[in-house]
Enzyme design. Structure first.
Site, PDB file in Angstrom:
ATOM      1  N   CYS A 194      39.429  67.626  71.509  1.00  0.00           N
ATOM      2  CA  CYS A 194      40.512  68.314  72.216  1.00  0.00           C
ATOM      3  C   CYS A 194      40.050  69.243  73.346  1.00  0.00           C
ATOM      4  O   CYS A 194      40.679  69.234  74.421  1.00  0.00           O
ATOM      5  CB  CYS A 194      41.428  69.047  71.243  1.00  0.00           C
ATOM      6  SG  CYS A 194      40.639  69.825  69.843  1.00  0.00           S
TER       7      CYS A 194
ATOM      8  N   ARG B  97      30.164  65.714  62.630  1.00  0.00           N
ATOM      9  CA  ARG B  97      30.378  66.857  61.747  1.00  0.00           C
ATOM     10  C   ARG B  97      29.328  66.854  60.650  1.00  0.00           C
ATOM     11  O   ARG B  97      29.055  65.809  60.043  1.00  0.00           O
ATOM     12  CB  ARG B  97      31.791  66.822  61.142  1.00  0.00           C
ATOM     13  CG  ARG B  97      32.856  66.928  62.232  1.00  0.00           C
ATOM     14  CD  ARG B  97      34.245  66.944  61.690  1.00  0.00           C
ATOM     15  NE  ARG B  97      35.215  66.798  62.772  1.00  0.00           N
ATOM     16  CZ  ARG B  97      36.510  66.606  62.602  1.00  0.00           C
ATOM     17  NH1 ARG B  97      37.006  66.528  61.372  1.00  0.00           N
ATOM     18  NH2 ARG B  97      37.315  66.469  63.630  1.00  0.00           N
TER      19      ARG B  97
ATOM     20  N   GLN C 299      37.197  59.032  66.324  1.00  0.00           N
ATOM     21  CA  GLN C 299      38.613  59.365  66.146  1.00  0.00           C
ATOM     22  C   GLN C 299      39.447  58.600  67.160  1.00  0.00           C
ATOM     23  O   GLN C 299      39.085  58.512  68.329  1.00  0.00           O
ATOM     24  CB  GLN C 299      38.843  60.860  66.372  1.00  0.00           C
ATOM     25  CG  GLN C 299      38.446  61.748  65.210  1.00  0.00           C
ATOM     26  CD  GLN C 299      38.870  63.187  65.464  1.00  0.00           C
ATOM     27  OE1 GLN C 299      38.707  63.708  66.558  1.00  0.00           O
ATOM     28  NE2 GLN C 299      39.408  63.834  64.449  1.00  0.00           N
TER      29      GLN C 299
ATOM     30  N   LYS D  43      51.197  70.686  61.161  1.00  0.00           N
ATOM     31  CA  LYS D  43      51.041  69.251  61.396  1.00  0.00           C
ATOM     32  C   LYS D  43      51.834  68.423  60.397  1.00  0.00           C
ATOM     33  O   LYS D  43      52.249  68.905  59.346  1.00  0.00           O
ATOM     34  CB  LYS D  43      49.562  68.863  61.319  1.00  0.00           C
ATOM     35  CG  LYS D  43      48.876  69.238  60.011  1.00  0.00           C
ATOM     36  CD  LYS D  43      47.403  68.868  60.022  1.00  0.00           C
ATOM     37  CE  LYS D  43      46.720  69.275  58.718  1.00  0.00           C
ATOM     38  NZ  LYS D  43      45.353  68.761  58.608  1.00  0.00           N
TER      39      LYS D  43
ATOM     40  N   HIS E 164      48.280  67.306  69.301  1.00  0.00           N
ATOM     41  CA  HIS E 164      47.064  66.583  68.896  1.00  0.00           C
ATOM     42  C   HIS E 164      47.520  65.475  67.951  1.00  0.00           C
ATOM     43  O   HIS E 164      48.365  65.716  67.080  1.00  0.00           O
ATOM     44  CB  HIS E 164      46.106  67.487  68.127  1.00  0.00           C
ATOM     45  CG  HIS E 164      45.758  68.769  68.808  1.00  0.00           C
ATOM     46  ND1 HIS E 164      44.488  69.052  69.254  1.00  0.00           N
ATOM     47  CD2 HIS E 164      46.502  69.869  69.101  1.00  0.00           C
ATOM     48  CE1 HIS E 164      44.465  70.267  69.780  1.00  0.00           C
ATOM     49  NE2 HIS E 164      45.683  70.786  69.702  1.00  0.00           N
TER      50      HIS E 164
END
Length: 636
Positions: free
Chosen positions: A331, A360, A378, A462, A508
């Site tokens: 992002c 990560r 992603q 979300k 997002h």
């Protein structure tokens, strides 16, 4: 006070226990494990002191399952302490399926020990003690666990600043725990301790290795029996097993744990997934973008990731006396691209999508095949818009999510609205606006959803969508996040109709979550037998004799020209062996070619399911397969 239970308003005296209110309402409390009052899970015996909405939690509820399994972990720990008094206890939470407890014991637990522990758990159940809640001062808790030699509990207490803490006692065993719990352990009807594994204390390789005992429990024996039937089938579907057998991907721990090597067959499936994903996004007005893999650490400080995700980020690398960070998310890069030039309200909404690989630093003990990795791609998108465009964009997002997931064969979903966590950035009023927009979008789409209190990202609430696979297991997949806060941090604006700058709103969004994890779910969902459009090899031509080889070469050329992925097996083997080999590779169609077929210009078509049709015109077969590929038909 006024309590609403099952849609009925009940008058009750302050301090009355939840269990008494439910019982007096006439409802059956037999299956109730705990309660939820004004959004908070509590013991059945908890006193209620204010107006509110009350709900009984059963094993059918996700929170009810969690409480049931958490209580079983306490039961197991009580049995371990009885049988092996010198054992120290660490943590024992509920997990996605069942529970575990970590123990510090000099001698390793064996399979025989697990049987003994199960028997002792049954003995405790016969005694039927209650899981009793009590409150103590932090100082008293520290003294109690220090005196009993429970150094792990003392260490946990070091990170807790609350002056008053809760304990739960089960017979002689007392544990530090927020709860809630099920009360009487006689409600635990069927259970099994499944395995022992090593686990570093607090997931840190520098700490001592503890012994983790896993288990599962249910309110009925049949549920336990059915669970193990599913587990046996799950072993056959394990993506790690099938990934190796079908030569789809590999991992090389010695050169980097949690990193995936896509082999040619896995690579072609990934290409099909990506091509479909890109085409559908372009149809819906998205632009495709690409971003770097590293940036200066300052970028992640500005975004807030170093403050909230530091433990999951790789350590920075230093170049030219400047610290750089491999990206854990895409992002901030998309925001930098947006801010590269001033946008007008006429430009909005902007829909930018990227298949962006992120990194990560997951703890080594949590890595699991394709499902939990350290480097993954992603299917990310960020949408920039005016606030008044938010409702329409959310509606479109819910539509594309369901369309794409259904195309891959997933038709059942669990949907959750994840709200503001304890640690967050921004104004709570902005969070309320974001949550209201998400709630409205779900209700407009007619989607039933649960609420995951505090489950939102640090920058915004979300929608989380979980898919159900062939074994009815749920997998976290799609997410849609409304964000007013990163635009504030990065000064993301547009010029409005009034000629003045206004703050943009961001969404997002990921559909698959990660390609690696989604691929793992696909492997297990289809047991490696992918639909034709996804199959690495769609057709295999098998010759019966050497004389058929020339005709087979012509068939191969026609199939390739039609866009069908095909391989030829003209080895000097018996046809039965060739069929078995192709079936093991889970190839949808086999074309069996002998002298008769070669002479007549026909083929015998054998499906991987074993069905066979003789004397088929090659052109008809090609048309049928091409149509299945074009329509993404899930059946062969």
């Amino acid at each position: 006070m006024k309590i609403v239970f099952n849609g009925k308003e009940i008058e009750a005296q302050p301090g009355k226990r939840a269990s008494e209110i439910i019982k007096e309402s006439g409802a059956d409390t037999a299956g109730a494990l705990a309660v939820k009052f004004n959004g908070m899970a509590l013991d059945m015996g908890a006193p209620l002191n204010e107006d509110g909405e009350l709900k009984a939690l059963t094993f059918a509820d996700a929170e009810g399952k969690e409480i049931y399994w958490h209580s079983t972990s306490h039961l197991m720990a009580a049995a371990v302490k009885r049988l092996y008094p010198g054992t120290k206890v660490a943590i024992g939470p509920a997990i996605d399926e069942g529970f575990y407890y970590d123990f510090d014991r000099e001698k390793s637990f064996t399979e025989e020990d697990l049987v003994k522990i199960e028997e002792e758990m049954r003995n405790i159940i016969k005694e039927n003690p209650a899981l009793k809640r009590s409150e103590v001062s932090r100082a008293d808790a520290v003294k109690m666990f220090t005196d009993s030699g429970e150094n792990y509990k003392v260490e946990i207490l070091d990170s807790i600043k609350d002056p008053v803490l809760t304990l739960y006692a089960l017979g002689d065993f007392t544990d530090l725990c927020r709860g809630p719990h099920i009360g009487l352990v006689k409600k635990i009807k069927a259970f099994k301790l499944t395995r022992v594994a090593g686990a570093y204390w607090r997931g840190d390789e520098k700490n001592k290795m503890l012994q983790r005992i896993y288990g599962i429990s249910f309110p009925e024996q049949k549920m336990l029996d059915d669970y193990f039937k599913v587990q046996e089938e799950a072993k056959q579907r394990d993506h790690r097993k099938l990934g190796k057998e079908l030569d789809l991907y590999s991992m090389h721990e010695e050169y980097g744990p949690g990193l995936i090597y896509w082999h040619p067959k896995g690579g072609i499936i990934r290409k099909e997934i990506e091509d479909f994903w890109r085409d559908e996004h372009l149809k819906r007005g998205y632009d495709l973008i690409f971003s770097p893999h590293v940036a200066k650490l300052d970028l992640w400080n500005t975004s807030g990731h170093t403050g909230f995700y530091r433990d999951s980020m790789y350590p920075p690398m230093t170049m030219d006396e400047t610290e750089y960070q491999v990206k854990p998310m895409n992002c901030p890069f998309h925001i930098l691209m947006y801010n590269n030039s001033m946008k007008s309200y006429r430009d909005l909404p902007l829909r930018w999508a990227e298949l962006g690989t992120v990194y990560r630093y997951e703890k080594s003990g949590t890595l699991h095949g394709l499902m939990r990795v350290r480097g993954f791609t992603q299917d990310d998108a960020h949408l920039f818009m005016m606030e008044e465009q938010l409702d329409e964009e959310l509606t479109k997002l819910i539509e594309i999510i369901h369309f794409i997931l259904k195309t891959f064969g997933f038709t059942e979903f669990e949907t959750y609205l994840s709200t503001r966590p304890k640690e967050f950035i921004g104004d709570p009023k902005v969070w309320e606006i974001s949550e209201a927009a998400l709630r409205k979008a779900l209700e407009k789409a007619g989607i039933k959803y649960g609420v995951d209190e505090g489950g939102g990202a640090f920058y915004g609430p979300k929608i989380d969508i979980k898919i159900k696979d062939a074994l009815n297991r749920t997998w976290q997949c799609s997410t849609v996040q409304v964000d007013f806060n990163l635009p504030e941090r990065f000064d993301v604006n547009y010029i409005g109709r009034d000629g003045k700058p206004h703050r943009a709103v961001m969404i997002h969004r990921a559909l698959f979550g990660s390609l690696e994890r989604f691929f793992g779910v696909l492997i297990e969902h289809y047991k490696g037998a992918f639909p034709v459009w996804l199959s690495p090899v769609q057709v295999k031509v098998l010759t019966i004799t050497e004389r058929s080889s020339q005709a087979a070469a012509g068939i191969l050329e026609k199939l390739l020209s039609a866009g069908i992925r095909v391989k030829l097996d003209d080895d000097n083997e018996k046809i039965g062996a060739k069929i078995r080999k192709a079936a093991m590779e889970k190839i949808p169609y086999m074309l069996i070619l002998g002298d008769k077929e070669a002479e007549n210009g026909l083929v015998s078509v054998r499906k991987r399911t074993g069905e066979e049709t003789k004397d088929v015109k090659l052109e008809d077969f090609i048309d049928s397969v091409v149509d299945k590929i074009r329509t993404k038909d899930l059946n062969i």
